[in-house]
Design an enzyme around this catalytic site. Structure first.
Site, PDB file in Angstrom:
ATOM      1  N   THR A 173     -11.084  65.409  20.684  1.00 32.46           N
ATOM      2  CA  THR A 173     -10.740  66.726  21.229  1.00 32.46           C
ATOM      3  C   THR A 173      -9.934  67.490  20.185  1.00 32.46           C
ATOM      4  O   THR A 173     -10.131  68.696  19.988  1.00 32.46           O
ATOM      5  CB  THR A 173      -9.944  66.591  22.539  1.00 32.46           C
ATOM      6  OG1 THR A 173     -10.747  65.901  23.507  1.00 32.46           O
ATOM      7  CG2 THR A 173      -9.567  67.956  23.100  1.00 32.46           C
ATOM      8  N   VAL A 192      -4.823  63.466  24.687  1.00 31.20           N
ATOM      9  CA  VAL A 192      -4.555  62.402  23.714  1.00 31.20           C
ATOM     10  C   VAL A 192      -5.800  62.015  22.917  1.00 31.20           C
ATOM     11  O   VAL A 192      -5.773  61.080  22.123  1.00 31.20           O
ATOM     12  CB  VAL A 192      -3.987  61.136  24.399  1.00 31.20           C
ATOM     13  CG1 VAL A 192      -2.617  61.409  24.989  1.00 31.20           C
ATOM     14  CG2 VAL A 192      -4.946  60.608  25.455  1.00 31.20           C
ATOM     15  N   SER A 193      -6.892  62.743  23.079  1.00 32.40           N
ATOM     16  CA  SER A 193      -8.156  62.399  22.430  1.00 32.40           C
ATOM     17  C   SER A 193      -8.219  62.927  20.997  1.00 32.40           C
ATOM     18  O   SER A 193      -8.110  64.127  20.773  1.00 32.40           O
ATOM     19  CB  SER A 193      -9.327  62.985  23.235  1.00 32.40           C
ATOM     20  OG  SER A 193     -10.491  63.053  22.440  1.00 32.40           O
ATOM     21  N   PRO A 194      -8.461  62.046  20.013  1.00 29.76           N
ATOM     22  CA  PRO A 194      -8.567  62.531  18.641  1.00 29.76           C
ATOM     23  C   PRO A 194      -9.790  63.414  18.418  1.00 29.76           C
ATOM     24  O   PRO A 194      -9.764  64.333  17.595  1.00 29.76           O
ATOM     25  CB  PRO A 194      -8.653  61.242  17.813  1.00 29.76           C
ATOM     26  CG  PRO A 194      -9.213  60.223  18.754  1.00 29.76           C
ATOM     27  CD  PRO A 194      -8.643  60.583  20.093  1.00 29.76           C
ATOM     28  N   ALA A 246      -9.262  65.377  26.922  1.00 28.20           N
ATOM     29  CA  ALA A 246      -8.032  64.611  27.097  1.00 28.20           C
ATOM     30  C   ALA A 246      -7.040  65.071  26.039  1.00 28.20           C
ATOM     31  O   ALA A 246      -7.400  65.200  24.860  1.00 28.20           O
ATOM     32  CB  ALA A 246      -8.301  63.109  26.961  1.00 28.20           C
TER      33      ALA A 246
END
Length: 198
Positions: free
Chosen positions: A15, A11-13, A9
């Site tokens: 990631t 917006v995934s921290p 994603a």
């Protein structure tokens, strides 16, 4: 050649904290990566997860501690309360899908650019200007920010369905054959698995 299905994603921290390590691991083992951006909140809703804002305060506090520790462990700056999070992940995901189709740039660098913009640079990755800058920085044409929106939306939706069917419930998530690896802190296990395949 081994294939890594990489569900992530923008917006995934976590990631973000993965950085470009998935690409380094894939290169080391001659594996290919199939990038599959998805809507993480929709994935949570489909697989029994809870959005961060709805979790018990103790879970929210632990998440922030873990993000701080993991970012420091990997030498990456992080803002635990970014100005533009949560934000709409669809525009950056659509642009990623358009870039994936167009080719000519570095997809791993594009994942890193989007997530870094959100979690370290206080930029809104739903903003067209930011998306164009990230595309250019990763070697893609900035105009891909508005290319093939309908097709990208269909792919984005299909990625979610494939993720649910494949047993994905978070991001980043890596699948090689029947083996599943959840989280950037499982990249060493992914590396070891690929090494075992010879």
């Amino acid at each position: 050649m081994a294939r890594i299905d990489y569900y992530f994603a923008t917006v995934s921290p976590y990631t973000y904290i993965a950085g470009t390590r998935p690409e380094e691991i894939a290169a080391r083992h001659g594996a290919e990566i199939a990038y599959k951006p998805l809507d993480i909140m929709a994935l949570f809703a489909r697989t029994g997860g809870t959005p961060p804002k709805d979790r018990h305060p103790s879970r929210q506090e632990y998440r922030l501690q873990e993000l701080r520790r993991q970012a420091a462990k990997n030498g990456m700056p992080i803002n635990l309360h970014p100005a533009h999070w949560p934000t709409n992940p669809a525009p950056s995901s659509y642009a990623f899908i358009a870039a994936q189709k167009a080719g000519g740039g570095d997809l791993g660098a594009l994942v890193a650019a989007f997530t870094r913009a959100c979690w370290a640079e206080e930029r809104n990755i739903a903003d067209e200007g930011v998306i164009r800058e990230c595309l250019a920085a990763a070697g893609f044409a900035p105009d891909l920010a508005n290319a093939g929106m309908l097709e990208a939306a269909e792919t984005y939706s299909r990625n979610l369905e494939e993720a649910v069917e494949a047993g994905v419930f978070g991001a980043p998530f890596y699948i090689v054959g029947d083996e599943r690896f959840w989280g950037q802190d499982r990249l060493a296990d992914l590396d070891a698995h690929l090494a075992s395949l010879g």
